[in-house]
Design a protein around this motif. Structure first.
Motif, mmCIF file in Angstrom:
data_model
loop_
_atom_site.group_PDB
_atom_site.id
_atom_site.type_symbol
_atom_site.label_atom_id
_atom_site.label_comp_id
_atom_site.label_asym_id
_atom_site.label_seq_id
_atom_site.Cartn_x
_atom_site.Cartn_y
_atom_site.Cartn_z
ATOM 1 N N VAL A 30 -46.211 23.174 32.202
ATOM 2 C CA VAL A 30 -46.731 23.361 33.563
ATOM 3 C C VAL A 30 -47.627 24.591 33.648
ATOM 4 O O VAL A 30 -48.766 24.522 34.137
ATOM 5 N N ASN A 31 -47.139 25.727 33.160
ATOM 6 C CA ASN A 31 -47.913 26.970 33.255
ATOM 7 C C ASN A 31 -49.192 26.921 32.436
ATOM 8 O O ASN A 31 -50.191 27.558 32.785
ATOM 9 N N GLY A 32 -49.156 26.142 31.337
ATOM 10 C CA GLY A 32 -50.355 26.031 30.502
ATOM 11 C C GLY A 32 -51.278 24.915 30.949
ATOM 12 O O GLY A 32 -52.309 24.676 30.307
ATOM 13 N N ASP A 33 -50.915 24.240 32.033
ATOM 14 C CA ASP A 33 -51.706 23.118 32.569
ATOM 15 C C ASP A 33 -51.977 22.032 31.525
ATOM 16 O O ASP A 33 -53.034 21.388 31.523
ATOM 17 N N PHE A 34 -51.013 21.828 30.645
ATOM 18 C CA PHE A 34 -51.143 20.744 29.670
ATOM 19 C C PHE A 34 -50.877 19.385 30.317
ATOM 20 O O PHE A 34 -51.377 18.366 29.855
ATOM 21 N N GLY A 60 -44.922 29.616 43.702
ATOM 22 C CA GLY A 60 -46.244 28.998 43.672
ATOM 23 C C GLY A 60 -46.324 27.667 42.948
ATOM 24 O O GLY A 60 -47.400 27.099 42.814
ATOM 25 N N ILE A 61 -45.193 27.171 42.449
ATOM 26 C CA ILE A 61 -45.189 25.888 41.738
ATOM 27 C C ILE A 61 -44.234 24.938 42.464
ATOM 28 O O ILE A 61 -43.071 25.267 42.683
ATOM 29 N N LYS A 62 -44.723 23.760 42.823
ATOM 30 C CA LYS A 62 -43.891 22.801 43.548
ATOM 31 C C LYS A 62 -43.004 22.031 42.574
ATOM 32 O O LYS A 62 -43.500 21.292 41.717
ATOM 33 N N ARG A 121 -45.278 19.410 40.529
ATOM 34 C CA ARG A 121 -45.560 19.669 39.106
ATOM 35 C C ARG A 121 -44.371 19.378 38.193
ATOM 36 O O ARG A 121 -44.555 19.104 37.003
ATOM 37 N N ALA A 122 -43.152 19.466 38.742
ATOM 38 C CA ALA A 122 -41.966 19.202 37.923
ATOM 39 C C ALA A 122 -40.925 18.481 38.765
ATOM 40 O O ALA A 122 -40.602 18.900 39.875
ATOM 41 N N VAL A 123 -40.400 17.383 38.226
ATOM 42 C CA VAL A 123 -39.364 16.603 38.901
ATOM 43 C C VAL A 123 -38.108 16.584 38.038
ATOM 44 O O VAL A 123 -38.177 16.295 36.828
ATOM 45 N N GLN A 139 -43.898 5.110 39.131
ATOM 46 C CA GLN A 139 -43.818 5.340 40.570
ATOM 47 C C GLN A 139 -43.993 6.828 40.884
ATOM 48 O O GLN A 139 -44.703 7.205 41.827
ATOM 49 N N LEU A 140 -43.341 7.686 40.083
ATOM 50 C CA LEU A 140 -43.500 9.128 40.276
ATOM 51 C C LEU A 140 -44.950 9.554 40.070
ATOM 52 O O LEU A 140 -45.480 10.400 40.807
ATOM 53 N N LYS A 141 -45.573 8.979 39.083
ATOM 54 C CA LYS A 141 -46.974 9.296 38.787
ATOM 55 C C LYS A 141 -47.862 8.962 39.990
ATOM 56 O O LYS A 141 -48.762 9.728 40.355
ATOM 57 N N LYS A 142 -47.573 7.846 40.615
ATOM 58 C CA LYS A 142 -48.345 7.424 41.780
ATOM 59 C C LYS A 142 -48.089 8.349 42.969
ATOM 60 O O LYS A 142 -49.031 8.779 43.649
ATOM 61 N N TRP A 143 -46.819 8.647 43.223
ATOM 62 C CA TRP A 143 -46.471 9.491 44.372
ATOM 63 C C TRP A 143 -47.015 10.917 44.241
ATOM 64 O O TRP A 143 -47.443 11.516 45.208
ATOM 65 N N THR A 144 -46.966 11.463 43.020
ATOM 66 C CA THR A 144 -47.398 12.853 42.817
ATOM 67 C C THR A 144 -48.902 12.972 42.592
ATOM 68 O O THR A 144 -49.431 14.082 42.538
ATOM 69 N N GLU A 145 -49.554 11.805 42.411
ATOM 70 C CA GLU A 145 -50.990 11.756 42.120
ATOM 71 C C GLU A 145 -51.313 12.463 40.808
ATOM 72 O O GLU A 145 -52.358 13.119 40.670
#
Length: 575
Positions: A30-34, A60-62, A121-123, A139-145
């Motif tokens: 997440v922090n490295g935006d990979f 700052g991270i959801k 960013r993290a579930v 489904q998560l991919k769709k909801w989180t865009e």
């Protein structure tokens, strides 16, 4: 990840540092935006609660922790109503009719899915989500865009969950009737017309028809689903099952797995759809079997590495006495042995963890406490370990059942003793071996126990079937269903990273190491550990009491009266 095309299997043993690595990978990804989204699926909620970002959410991270419905807040009456809706697949109707009238307007649960997940960013969630819905990650991919997703699976217990799903003829018929009524109000909907046509054909289709690639049920919208749920529930009450989600899965299922049953119902198998980068952490799952169950290959960079503490001694009793068929009638001699061993280890300042099949837990607790008292260890108490059990006293010996995973309360215990074995039958082994093909293609298997030391083997019955994959995978399925469960249980005391004493009770070899010593029966184990039989212990104790009384100046008659013994017994031990 790039080197291995985004699919890794990490086979570190329990206690090596898997949990820390999961936390580190989440932070780095997440922090490295990979990745836009990281999904961490755990076997239990207790393991979710241990995750670093759950304990200390980063600023700052959801991040989102998907939690189950708060039953206690619903109250007994509403919880009962909700349970019925959940069992019938009427979640949307429940949210409208139950949650909509609830006085707790700030309840988190109804709003935690859908748009609420945008830009997360993290579930964190349990693996039950993926077991229920094979397309959960999509489904998560769709909801989180999110465009790029990393999935972390902690332990591979989910691969032992059967992939086969069933839909009864009555459920199909009722759903078809509800859809017909709804179609009258949605005449212009091509999707509804398609569903009506497919359901009409589905009611009459035979197995050969079902195994066609033409069964595509396009997902219904939330609006269409809620209307259909209302119609179906009004028509059939609690007898209505909303099967739209199952039909969508059916359309994407393994074609060869589909079949029509004599009852009129249908069944199919569908594997989890994980079309993203994945890391699976498991110290016990066989790589080939993992590949077979998920339907995709994984790189195994640590395949040639083994973690073991040199100070750990691992004994195994390869005896059938630990099986369900033989344990009850042999429980007394088994627990006589363990009661004395427990007493000795407690006297040495060590703490044992006991493990047994759930069916025999209470028998083991009652009989061990009785025997500990008989053998002079009445100050020690065996208790069933639960979430809030007080283990502060070293005189308290906890017992857990096979199947308990992810509990780290026992990592400082010195020993793990298996009081029973853990075994499955052919039906259970087959549930994760041949559930991806229709029943007419099943190859019969048989589980045998034999040899010295005794070993469990799963083989095909007919020699002519030896060339099929089932012949190769049968033993893996058996090991995954049996030894994997045992290793997870004893892993609670961290035998791979700390010096521990382990006694398993299995007619199976350890998949990754040799036993320090193996016994064919309880007698051999008793002899090795210098544990006397109950009769021998009673004899030695009687002799010791007589000699002590004699040293205090009592004569034979007085000793007999004092100890409540026959005079002939006293004379026998008089020396």
């Amino acid at each position: 990840m790039k080197e291995h095309k985004g699919r890794l299997a990490i086979n570190w043993e329990i206690g090596v540092g898997k949990s820390h690595n999961i936390d580190d990978v989440i932070e780095a990804a997440v922090n490295g935006d990979f990745y836009d989204l990281v999904v961490c699926l755990e076997p239990t909620r207790l393991l979710i609660d241990e995750r670093r970002w759950i304990k200390n959410p980063p600023p700052g991270i959801k991040i989102v922790n998907l939690k189950p419905r708060p039953k206690e807040k619903c109250g007994p009456q509403l919880d009962q109503e909700w349970s019925k809706f959940e069992q019938k697949g009427l979640g949307l109707l429940g949210r409208e009719e139950i949650c909509g009238l609830c006085k707790r307007k700030k309840c988190f649960w109804p709003q935690q899915y859908g748009k609420a997940l945008k830009h997360t960013r993290a579930v964190f969630a349990t693996q039950a989500h993926l077991e229920r819905s094979p397309f959960f990650i999509e489904q998560l991919k769709k909801w989180t865009e999110a465009e790029t997703v990393l999935l972390l699976l902690d332990e591979a217990g989910f691969i032992c969950k059967p992939l086969r799903r069933k839909i009864s003829f009555q459920d199909i018929e009722q759903f078809h009737n509800a859809l017909r009524i709804y179609a009258q109000k949605a005449k212009k909907s091509k999707k509804i017309k398609r569903w009506l046509y497919l359901l009409k054909v589905l009611l009459k289709a035979i197995t050969r028809d079902l195994q066609s690639a033409q069964w595509t049920f396009f997902p219904l919208s939330p609006g269409q689903s809620i209307k259909l749920q209302k119609i179906g529930h009004k028509l059939y009450g609690d007898g209505f099952n909303f099967i739209a989600y199952h039909l969508v899965q059916f359309g994407k299922s393994i074609v060869d797995s589909r079949e029509r049953h004599k009852t009129g119902g249908i069944s199919y198998a569908i594997q989890p759809f994980v079309d993203c980068n994945v890391i699976i952490y498991s110290g016990t799952a066989e790589h080939e079997f993992l590949k077979f169950r998920i339907g995709k290959d994984f790189a195994n960079p640590f395949e040639k590495y083994q973690f073991v503490h040199r100070g750990t001694v691992w004994y195994n009793i390869a005896s059938r006495l630990g099986t369900r068929s033989f344990f009850t009638r042999n429980a007394l001699q088994i627990l006589d042995f363990y009661a004395q061993l427990i007493g000795e280890r407690i006297s040495q300042g060590k703490r044992p963890l006991l493990i047994a099949k759930k069916l025999f837990i209470q028998i083991c607790v009652d009989e061990l406490n009785r025997r500990l008292k008989d053998f002079g260890y009445g100050h020690i108490k065996v208790v069933i370990a639960e979430k809030d059990t007080d283990l502060s006293s070293k005189k308290v010996v906890p017992i857990i059942n096979y199947g308990m995973i992810g509990i780290n309360k026992f990592q400082d215990f010195d020993c793990a003793f298996c009081l029973t074995g853990y075994y499955v039958n052919e039906r259970v082994a087959n549930s994760i071996l041949q559930d991806i093909v229709a029943s007419d293609r099943h190859i019969p298997i048989k589980i045998n126990t034999g040899g010295i030391p005794r070993r469990r083997t799963a083989k095909i019955i007919n020699h002519k079937d030896r060339f099929y994959d089932v012949a190769k995978l049968a033993q893996m399925a058996l090991s995954q269903q049996e030894m994997d469960v045992v290793l997870q249980a004893v892993g609670r005391v961290r035998p791979y990273t700390k010096p521990r004493e382990i006694i398993t009770f299995q007619c199976s070899s350890h998949p990754r190491m040799d036993y320090s010593r193996e016994f064919d029966n309880i007698g051999e184990a008793r002899s090795y550990f210098s544990i006397p039989s109950r009769k021998a212990h009673k004899t030695a104790t009687t002799k010791e009491k007589i000699e002590k009384a004699r040293g205090e100046g009592f004569n034979q008659a007085q000793i007999a009266k004092k100890l409540g013994l026959n005079i002939r017994t006293v004379k026998r031990y008089w020396s």
